[in-house]
Design a protein around this motif. Structure first.
Motif, mmCIF file in Angstrom:
data_model
loop_
_atom_site.group_PDB
_atom_site.id
_atom_site.type_symbol
_atom_site.label_atom_id
_atom_site.label_comp_id
_atom_site.label_asym_id
_atom_site.label_seq_id
_atom_site.Cartn_x
_atom_site.Cartn_y
_atom_site.Cartn_z
ATOM 1 N N TRP A 36 -19.487 43.579 36.026
ATOM 2 C CA TRP A 36 -18.371 43.465 35.085
ATOM 3 C C TRP A 36 -18.407 44.643 34.103
ATOM 4 N N LEU A 37 -19.602 44.954 33.574
ATOM 5 C CA LEU A 37 -19.756 46.051 32.620
ATOM 6 C C LEU A 37 -19.390 47.397 33.246
ATOM 7 N N VAL A 38 -19.905 47.661 34.422
ATOM 8 C CA VAL A 38 -19.597 48.927 35.111
ATOM 9 C C VAL A 38 -18.097 49.047 35.344
ATOM 10 N N ASP A 39 -17.481 47.967 35.826
ATOM 11 C CA ASP A 39 -16.037 48.005 36.108
ATOM 12 C C ASP A 39 -15.224 48.250 34.839
ATOM 13 N N TRP A 40 -15.562 47.568 33.744
ATOM 14 C CA TRP A 40 -14.831 47.780 32.494
ATOM 15 C C TRP A 40 -15.044 49.189 31.962
ATOM 16 N N ASN A 41 -16.292 49.645 31.950
ATOM 17 C CA ASN A 41 -16.566 50.965 31.380
ATOM 18 C C ASN A 41 -15.997 52.091 32.229
ATOM 19 N N ASN A 42 -15.765 51.838 33.511
ATOM 20 C CA ASN A 42 -15.088 52.811 34.385
ATOM 21 C C ASN A 42 -13.575 52.614 34.387
ATOM 22 N N HIS A 43 -13.104 51.594 33.690
ATOM 23 C CA HIS A 43 -11.676 51.237 33.660
ATOM 24 C C HIS A 43 -11.151 51.028 35.084
ATOM 25 N N ASP A 44 -11.967 50.386 35.919
ATOM 26 C CA ASP A 44 -11.659 50.152 37.333
ATOM 27 C C ASP A 44 -11.102 48.741 37.501
ATOM 28 N N LEU A 45 -9.799 48.601 37.280
ATOM 29 C CA LEU A 45 -9.183 47.276 37.330
ATOM 30 C C LEU A 45 -9.220 46.658 38.719
ATOM 31 N N ASP A 46 -9.112 47.447 39.767
ATOM 32 C CA ASP A 46 -9.164 46.885 41.119
ATOM 33 C C ASP A 46 -10.501 46.184 41.360
ATOM 34 N N SER A 47 -11.595 46.848 41.014
ATOM 35 C CA SER A 47 -12.915 46.242 41.190
ATOM 36 C C SER A 47 -13.093 45.037 40.281
ATOM 37 N N LEU A 48 -12.650 45.147 39.056
ATOM 38 C CA LEU A 48 -12.772 44.043 38.114
ATOM 39 C C LEU A 48 -11.977 42.827 38.583
ATOM 40 N N LEU A 49 -10.743 43.050 38.968
ATOM 41 C CA LEU A 49 -9.877 41.933 39.378
ATOM 42 C C LEU A 49 -10.310 41.292 40.696
ATOM 43 N N ALA A 50 -11.135 41.980 41.478
ATOM 44 C CA ALA A 50 -11.638 41.395 42.727
ATOM 45 C C ALA A 50 -12.466 40.140 42.460
ATOM 46 N N HIS A 51 -12.944 39.958 41.235
ATOM 47 C CA HIS A 51 -13.753 38.793 40.873
ATOM 48 C C HIS A 51 -12.907 37.619 40.378
ATOM 49 N N PHE A 52 -11.586 37.774 40.346
ATOM 50 C CA PHE A 52 -10.710 36.763 39.761
ATOM 51 C C PHE A 52 -9.811 36.126 40.817
ATOM 52 N N ALA A 53 -9.633 34.816 40.706
ATOM 53 C CA ALA A 53 -8.760 34.062 41.613
ATOM 54 C C ALA A 53 -7.299 34.392 41.326
ATOM 55 N N GLU A 54 -6.459 34.199 42.319
ATOM 56 C CA GLU A 54 -5.015 34.452 42.148
ATOM 57 C C GLU A 54 -4.415 33.591 41.049
ATOM 58 N N ASP A 55 -4.944 32.358 40.879
ATOM 59 C CA ASP A 55 -4.378 31.434 39.894
ATOM 60 C C ASP A 55 -5.158 31.416 38.576
ATOM 61 N N VAL A 56 -5.851 32.512 38.269
ATOM 62 C CA VAL A 56 -6.653 32.604 37.050
ATOM 63 C C VAL A 56 -5.794 32.421 35.802
ATOM 64 N N THR A 57 -6.401 31.832 34.789
ATOM 65 C CA THR A 57 -5.798 31.746 33.459
ATOM 66 C C THR A 57 -6.779 32.375 32.489
ATOM 67 N N PHE A 58 -6.279 33.271 31.647
ATOM 68 C CA PHE A 58 -7.129 33.978 30.700
ATOM 69 C C PHE A 58 -6.487 33.902 29.327
ATOM 70 N N SER A 59 -7.301 33.615 28.309
ATOM 71 C CA SER A 59 -6.768 33.574 26.945
ATOM 72 C C SER A 59 -7.573 34.506 26.055
ATOM 73 N N SER A 60 -6.864 35.103 25.092
ATOM 74 C CA SER A 60 -7.506 36.051 24.200
ATOM 75 C C SER A 60 -6.608 36.336 22.997
ATOM 76 N N PRO A 61 -7.196 36.483 21.816
ATOM 77 C CA PRO A 61 -6.400 36.910 20.670
ATOM 78 C C PRO A 61 -5.780 38.289 20.881
ATOM 79 N N VAL A 62 -6.432 39.137 21.654
ATOM 80 C CA VAL A 62 -5.874 40.464 21.943
ATOM 81 C C VAL A 62 -4.607 40.309 22.777
ATOM 82 N N ALA A 63 -4.639 39.406 23.750
ATOM 83 C CA ALA A 63 -3.441 39.152 24.559
ATOM 84 C C ALA A 63 -2.302 38.640 23.678
ATOM 85 N N ALA A 64 -2.637 37.819 22.693
ATOM 86 C CA ALA A 64 -1.605 37.315 21.781
ATOM 87 C C ALA A 64 -0.920 38.463 21.042
ATOM 88 N N ARG A 65 -1.684 39.494 20.686
ATOM 89 C CA ARG A 65 -1.100 40.648 19.981
ATOM 90 C C ARG A 65 -0.324 41.568 20.925
#
Length: 117
Positions: A13-42
Motif C-alpha cells: 500500500w505504501l509503495v503504491d501510494w508513494n509511487n502514485h500508482d493508482l492501478d496497483s493500489l486499486l487492484a486491492h479493492f473490490a468493485e463494490d468498495v465504500t470509502f469514507s474520508s474527511p478529505v473526500a468530503a472536501r
C-alpha cells in the motif's frame, strides 16, 4: 488476517501510494468498495465524504493526487484484526492519519480515512 499479511499489505500500500500508482493500489479493492474520508468530503461536494464503487474511488484519488502532487506517506504502525487492517501513517504535511480497511475474500470492501484532530 495475521500480522505478516497485514504488514505485507501495508508495505505494498505504501509503495503504491508513494509511487502514485493508482492501478496497483486499486487492484486491492473490490468493485463494490465504500470509502469514507474527511478529505473526500472536501474534494467531492455533496458526497458527505463517502465514495461508493471502485470507479468512483479512482476518480476521487485521481483528483486528490492532482491537487496534492507532493503526496507521500510514512507508515508508523500497522494493526491486524480479524478481517481488518489499520495503517497508522504520517502524510506529507506531517499529519497523523489512520486508514481502516476491511477485507472480504482478499479485497478491501470498506475503508475509512481517519485524522488526528
Amino acid at each position: 488476517m495475521d500480522n505478516h499479511e497485514a504488514i505485507a499489505f501495508a508495505d505494498k500500500w505504501l509503495v503504491d501510494w508513494n509511487n502514485h500508482d493508482l492501478d496497483s493500489l486499486l487492484a486491492h479493492f473490490a468493485e463494490d468498495v465504500t470509502f469514507s474520508s474527511p478529505v473526500a468530503a472536501r474534494m467531492i461536494p455533496g458526497s458527505g465524504g463517502v465514495v461508493s464503487g471502485k470507479a468512483a474511488l479512482r476518480d476521487y484519488w485521481t483528483t486528490a493526487l492532482a491537487r496534492m502532487p507532493d503526496l507521500r506517506f510514512e507508515i508508523l504502525a500497522t494493526y491486524a484484526g480479524i478481517d481488518t487492517v489499520v495503517i497508522n501513517f504520517r502524510n506529507q504535511n506531517g499529519g497523523l492519519v489512520n486508514e481502516v480497511l476491511t477485507f472480504r475474500d482478499g479485497l478491501v470492501v470498506r475503508g475509512h480515512g481517519t485524522y488526528l484532530t
